[in-house]
Enzyme design. Sequence first.
Site, PDB file in Angstrom:
ATOM      1  N   ASP A  10       0.853  -1.182   0.000  1.00 16.87           N
ATOM      2  CA  ASP A  10       0.000   0.000   0.000  1.00 16.87           C
ATOM      3  C   ASP A  10       0.895   1.240   0.000  1.00 16.87           C
ATOM      4  O   ASP A  10       1.824   1.329   0.798  1.00 16.87           O
ATOM      5  CB  ASP A  10      -0.843  -0.065   1.297  1.00 16.87           C
ATOM      6  CG  ASP A  10      -1.926   0.989   1.332  1.00 16.87           C
ATOM      7  OD1 ASP A  10      -2.107   1.672   0.326  1.00 16.87           O
ATOM      8  OD2 ASP A  10      -2.575   1.110   2.380  1.00 16.87           O
ATOM      9  N   ASP A 105      -3.588   2.448  -5.368  1.00 19.30           N
ATOM     10  CA  ASP A 105      -2.341   2.445  -4.607  1.00 19.30           C
ATOM     11  C   ASP A 105      -2.232   1.252  -3.679  1.00 19.30           C
ATOM     12  O   ASP A 105      -1.493   1.277  -2.716  1.00 19.30           O
ATOM     13  CB  ASP A 105      -2.237   3.735  -3.793  1.00 19.30           C
ATOM     14  CG  ASP A 105      -3.389   3.860  -2.798  1.00 19.30           C
ATOM     15  OD1 ASP A 105      -4.411   3.158  -2.978  1.00 19.30           O
ATOM     16  OD2 ASP A 105      -3.268   4.634  -1.848  1.00 19.30           O
ATOM     17  N   GLU A 106      -3.010   0.226  -3.954  1.00 22.67           N
ATOM     18  CA  GLU A 106      -3.081  -0.881  -3.019  1.00 22.67           C
ATOM     19  C   GLU A 106      -3.166  -2.189  -3.791  1.00 22.67           C
ATOM     20  O   GLU A 106      -3.968  -2.307  -4.715  1.00 22.67           O
ATOM     21  CB  GLU A 106      -4.346  -0.693  -2.176  1.00 22.67           C
ATOM     22  CG  GLU A 106      -4.460  -1.602  -0.999  1.00 22.67           C
ATOM     23  CD  GLU A 106      -5.805  -1.413  -0.295  1.00 22.67           C
ATOM     24  OE1 GLU A 106      -6.532  -0.445  -0.607  1.00 22.67           O
ATOM     25  OE2 GLU A 106      -6.132  -2.249   0.535  1.00 22.67           O
TER      26      GLU A 106
END
Lengths: 407, 366
Positions: A10, A105-106
Amino acid sequence: MKRRYIVHIDIDAFFAAVEELLDPSLKGKPVIVGGLPQERGVASTASYEARKYGVHSGMSLRKAYQLCPMGIFIRGNYQIYQAFSEKFFRILSSYTPDVEQASLDEAYLDLTRCRPLYASFSKIVRQIKHRVEKELGLMVSAGVGSNKLLAKLATNKAKPGGLFEVKQGEEIEFLKTLSIESLPGIGLKTQAILRMLNVHKIGDLWGFPRSSLRSLFGLDGEEIYLQSRGIDSRPVATPSVPKSISRETTFLEDIWDQRLLLAHLAYLCDRVALSLRKGSFFAHIIEVKVRYADFRTETRRRLLIMPLQEMGEIYMVARELFLQLASSSRLSLRLIGVRASDLTRTRALSLFEPYSERKERLGIAMDQVREKYGFGALLTAREKMLESIYTFDKERGFVLKTASLTK
Amino acid sequence: MKFLIKKEDILKELQLLQGIVEKRNTMPILANILIRASEEELEITGTDLEVGMKTHFPASIEETGSITISGKKVFEIVRSLRDGVDIKFQDVGQSKMLITAGASEFKVVCLPEEDYPQIPEPKFEKKILLPLEKAKEMIDRVFYVITQEQRYYLNGALMIIKEGSLEFVSTDGHRLAYTSLMVENMNIENEIRGIVSKKTLSELRKFDDDKVEFDLDENNLFFKVKNRTIVSRMIEGKFPNFEAVIPKENPNTLTVSRDELEDAVRRVSLLSTERSRGIKFNLGKNQIMLFSSNPEIGEAKDQVEAEYNGDELEIGFNSQYLLDFLGAVKAEKVCIELKDENSAVLMRPELEDDIKYVYVLMPMKI
């Protein structure tokens, strides 16, 4: 079942971190991305400094401003975030094919299948983390566990910037003291009920039989029972074939000038065509979407006999559809978009339309030039008209507002 | 209106009308058939405004009159009755038709004749007679190419009648089927061209007789077989210039057993992708290698002996389009004429019978 090796990774305060990277003077300041304080909308990311004031993502901008009046509010450059995200996933995909994109973003990585490749999983996870941080210039947190739930909880513990692994046999110890709201199945309401029952830590849940949780919370209760014991059998979902590819943009100001609108359309067709080629897709349906100044939205589509991939051809269809739409209204537009759908990887040729491989090759050649010199290195004269409105970036082309990220 | 008729004398007519009456519920009256009883005979009409059918036949009529009634219900009722039974139809007023046979009794709601759309009346002055059985065979060979999909602009086949020949052509943009037949003494002054809807062709296939009589006016095509007449609205729009896309001089000719090729295509297509049905041909000296692959399922290959001396060629096709042709052609061997992997391919039976048959297929880029 074989014990799986799942990594959750993350990017910390993603949008805010990118902004700090672009403007180092923001470093160490409370940055809030999502809009300006007087605007409607919510904060999409808050930097760790802003979080100290109680600001978190999803909070209304007004509330965020009340909590943190000295915060630096930024509208955000979604195209840039998208570019960072793409690079992020490109790096991850070089380690395992089993990558799930949980958000921009993960990601979840399943390394189980790659056992023969890596002598030590712990070492490779450190390496992945290090490489992402070095190549993106952004800090990431990573968690490791035998399933997605444990990996994600491990990341929470590792934040910010750390790495934490829940090792085999340590699951119970790890879960025991975590607060109940860290489980994804426990929302605000459930939390309130459990707290009334004096349940605050995950360990406190273990005293409840399955049937009690079920009678309290229904099917969610089942989920809570399993989650509290660190059981999660969800697979890491690798991306499936997209149903459609679309690009749209809302203008900074409503636009009436048809030539300028067509320039936007051409640019969006260019971006759609690029994605089609990247995925080696051909589209049977081209659809144009417009939103008028009065917020009325209209679309028009064409079904094609021969599916398309080439920018020029797609633009010709989109242009015709756009002109049909435009002829029915005199209002200026606030949004324009183009969508390619009914995608196939094969191209059925048409008896009545000439076909030449040259255009297909032109697309590939354009991609090669852009790969080397940036997307902005090759643009049509029509697209160039956008220079009067938008910042031009050689790497990424024009920086449009809220470029659509949907696939 | 009141008449008596044997089940067998009306059942077949009602059944044919089932194909005509409107099934979607756009205009309720179109689900009805119009029954007219004159002094001598019974006349029944059905239409969906695009295609209409009129049939007339004798019955013992006690009272003349006319009425419209659900085509589906009357058919179902008549079909359900005992074979050989006499059925009595009677307009009992208040928009009801009484249908009785023995102890069975049905009272069905009707609508008045005035609400029923007018169907254009053919004159049949031209006296154009076409061979029905041959025409049906020709229709079979072009029928499967006609699609109802929105993407394609044609929902019918082009019919060309000129002195000496009858032709049918159909296309969906990816392939084209063409058939022609020599017909003598038709008395055609000017060539006739009209696009016949898929529905009309499908109804014509159900008729039996030696001849079908043909006529047309500005908007309609008329076909008459014995006591039955089909009125078909001509499909508007320009049929594409099909002559231009039939390849004339493809240099590479391949001859292959129809059965063997069909079986191999069917096998290999099992692992082609659902959506595109694409398979690849690899042509070498006296053989065809067939391939398919689908990342989600796997891959298949097969091989068929053929007579071939042309260039080595790798070319992709929609396997369904190949199977459609191979299923429609009756010859033992088929010829495939090719140019390259991007150009139209011509397929035909090796030995022509009296119906000339040509199938043109665009390749698929796989």
